[in-house]
Design a protein around this motif. Structure first.
Motif, PDB file in Angstrom:
ATOM      1  N   UNK A   1       0.838  -1.306  -0.054  1.00  0.00           N
ATOM      2  CA  UNK A   1       0.093   0.161  -0.008  1.00  0.00           C
ATOM      3  C   UNK A   1       1.000   1.257  -0.198  1.00  0.00           C
ATOM      4  N   UNK A   2       0.700   2.228  -0.840  1.00  0.00           N
ATOM      5  CA  UNK A   2       1.294   3.217  -1.268  1.00  0.00           C
ATOM      6  C   UNK A   2       0.322   4.409  -1.297  1.00  0.00           C
ATOM      7  N   UNK A   3       0.890   5.652  -1.073  1.00  0.00           N
ATOM      8  CA  UNK A   3       0.191   6.955  -1.132  1.00  0.00           C
ATOM      9  C   UNK A   3       0.647   7.460  -2.618  1.00  0.00           C
ATOM     10  N   UNK A   4      -0.293   7.764  -3.415  1.00  0.00           N
ATOM     11  CA  UNK A   4       0.129   8.598  -4.603  1.00  0.00           C
ATOM     12  C   UNK A   4      -0.581   9.978  -4.660  1.00  0.00           C
ATOM     13  N   UNK A   5       0.243  10.891  -4.284  1.00  0.00           N
ATOM     14  CA  UNK A   5      -0.496  12.269  -4.453  1.00  0.00           C
ATOM     15  C   UNK A   5      -1.519  12.523  -3.228  1.00  0.00           C
ATOM     16  N   UNK A   6      -1.207  11.694  -2.130  1.00  0.00           N
ATOM     17  CA  UNK A   6      -1.888  11.845  -0.988  1.00  0.00           C
ATOM     18  C   UNK A   6      -3.108  10.601  -0.993  1.00  0.00           C
ATOM     19  N   UNK A   7      -3.310   9.928  -1.917  1.00  0.00           N
ATOM     20  CA  UNK A   7      -4.542   8.920  -1.775  1.00  0.00           C
ATOM     21  C   UNK A   7      -3.717   7.443  -1.919  1.00  0.00           C
TER      22      UNK A   7
ATOM     23  N   UNK B   1      -2.815  -0.981   7.381  1.00  0.00           N
ATOM     24  CA  UNK B   1      -3.701  -2.135   8.292  1.00  0.00           C
ATOM     25  C   UNK B   1      -5.037  -1.563   8.478  1.00  0.00           C
ATOM     26  N   UNK B   2      -5.315  -0.351   9.085  1.00  0.00           N
ATOM     27  CA  UNK B   2      -6.730   0.299   9.314  1.00  0.00           C
ATOM     28  C   UNK B   2      -7.523   0.214   7.932  1.00  0.00           C
ATOM     29  N   UNK B   3      -6.818   0.970   6.818  1.00  0.00           N
ATOM     30  CA  UNK B   3      -7.755   1.037   5.715  1.00  0.00           C
ATOM     31  C   UNK B   3      -8.206  -0.403   5.089  1.00  0.00           C
ATOM     32  N   UNK B   4      -7.187  -1.154   4.794  1.00  0.00           N
ATOM     33  CA  UNK B   4      -7.479  -2.588   4.147  1.00  0.00           C
ATOM     34  C   UNK B   4      -7.980  -3.677   5.196  1.00  0.00           C
TER      35      UNK B   4
ATOM     36  N   UNK C   1     -10.999  -8.055  -1.224  1.00  0.00           N
ATOM     37  CA  UNK C   1     -11.762  -8.235   0.092  1.00  0.00           C
ATOM     38  C   UNK C   1     -11.208  -7.216   1.176  1.00  0.00           C
ATOM     39  N   UNK C   2     -10.762  -5.931   0.584  1.00  0.00           N
ATOM     40  CA  UNK C   2     -10.321  -4.936   1.383  1.00  0.00           C
ATOM     41  C   UNK C   2     -11.540  -4.325   2.123  1.00  0.00           C
TER      42      UNK C   2
ATOM     43  N   UNK D   1      -4.108 -14.295   0.736  1.00  0.00           N
ATOM     44  CA  UNK D   1      -5.605 -14.677   1.211  1.00  0.00           C
ATOM     45  C   UNK D   1      -5.951 -13.958   2.204  1.00  0.00           C
ATOM     46  N   UNK D   2      -5.236 -13.110   2.797  1.00  0.00           N
ATOM     47  CA  UNK D   2      -5.730 -12.303   3.952  1.00  0.00           C
ATOM     48  C   UNK D   2      -5.297 -12.609   5.178  1.00  0.00           C
ATOM     49  N   UNK D   3      -4.476 -13.672   5.319  1.00  0.00           N
ATOM     50  CA  UNK D   3      -3.654 -13.600   6.713  1.00  0.00           C
ATOM     51  C   UNK D   3      -2.267 -14.375   6.303  1.00  0.00           C
ATOM     52  N   UNK D   4      -1.338 -14.089   7.450  1.00  0.00           N
ATOM     53  CA  UNK D   4      -0.028 -14.579   7.175  1.00  0.00           C
ATOM     54  C   UNK D   4      -0.363 -16.302   7.049  1.00  0.00           C
ATOM     55  N   UNK D   5       0.518 -16.853   6.249  1.00  0.00           N
ATOM     56  CA  UNK D   5       0.423 -18.235   6.014  1.00  0.00           C
ATOM     57  C   UNK D   5      -0.663 -18.793   5.133  1.00  0.00           C
TER      58      UNK D   5
END
Length: 166
Positions: free
Chosen positions: A60-66, A101-104, A115-116, A138-142
């Protein structure tokens, strides 16, 4: 035909639920995560016996603040300038991990492009098209999910662009 684990049949992660709901053919791969391994993606490739070029990490990156999702092979790294260009932006930087983490709705090392909690613009590295199937978290480690790159791009409305560096 999709292979379903007991956990997936009883609900699974938001990523596996999204795939099942959409009727997308996929295979779930589970392995014992080693917290001391230096790379989540390389650990997944090793555990599944799959080439690191077919296992993709979700960043997850920020591009021009988004906030923007980048999906690149674990064997390479993200080219931030190429990511910004792919979404029509000027500047990109890695997002704060806690914000990602909060956003996804996922934890670092287990962030899935599927599924974010909040749907974010997504860019899939063009090298994904070189493979019949790729693996992503798939949404969790492992836990990894294997699916066709075209299906991943359609489900996430991803732009395909060369955003990875070897």
């Amino acid at each position: 035909m999709a292979k379903k684990s007991k956990k997936q049949q009883s609900g699974g992660t938001p990523a596996t639920v999204a795939l099942t709901s959409a009727g997308v053919e996929h295979t779930v791969h589970s392995y014992d995560h080693d917290p001391s391994h230096p790379s989540y993606g390389e650990e997944a490739a090793e555990a599944m016996g799959v080439s690191p070029g077919r296992v993709f990490k979700t960043l997850v990156a920020e591009v021009d603040g988004a906030l923007t999702v980048a999906v690149v092979p674990v064997s390479g790294s993200l080219d931030l300038k190429a990511l910004a260009s792919a979404v029509g932006g000027k500047r990109a930087a890695m997002a704060d991990p806690a914000l990602a983490e909060r956003t996804t709705g996922y934890v670092r090392g287990g962030i899935s492009p599927l599924g974010q909690r909040k749907r974010l613009p997504t860019v899939l590295d063009a090298s994904a098209e070189d493979h019949a199937t790729i693996c992503v978290s798939a949404g969790r480690r492992g836990l990894e999910v294997e699916l066709a790159p075209k299906a991943l791009a359609e489900l996430t409305s991803a732009v395909l662009a060369p955003i990875a560096r070897a």
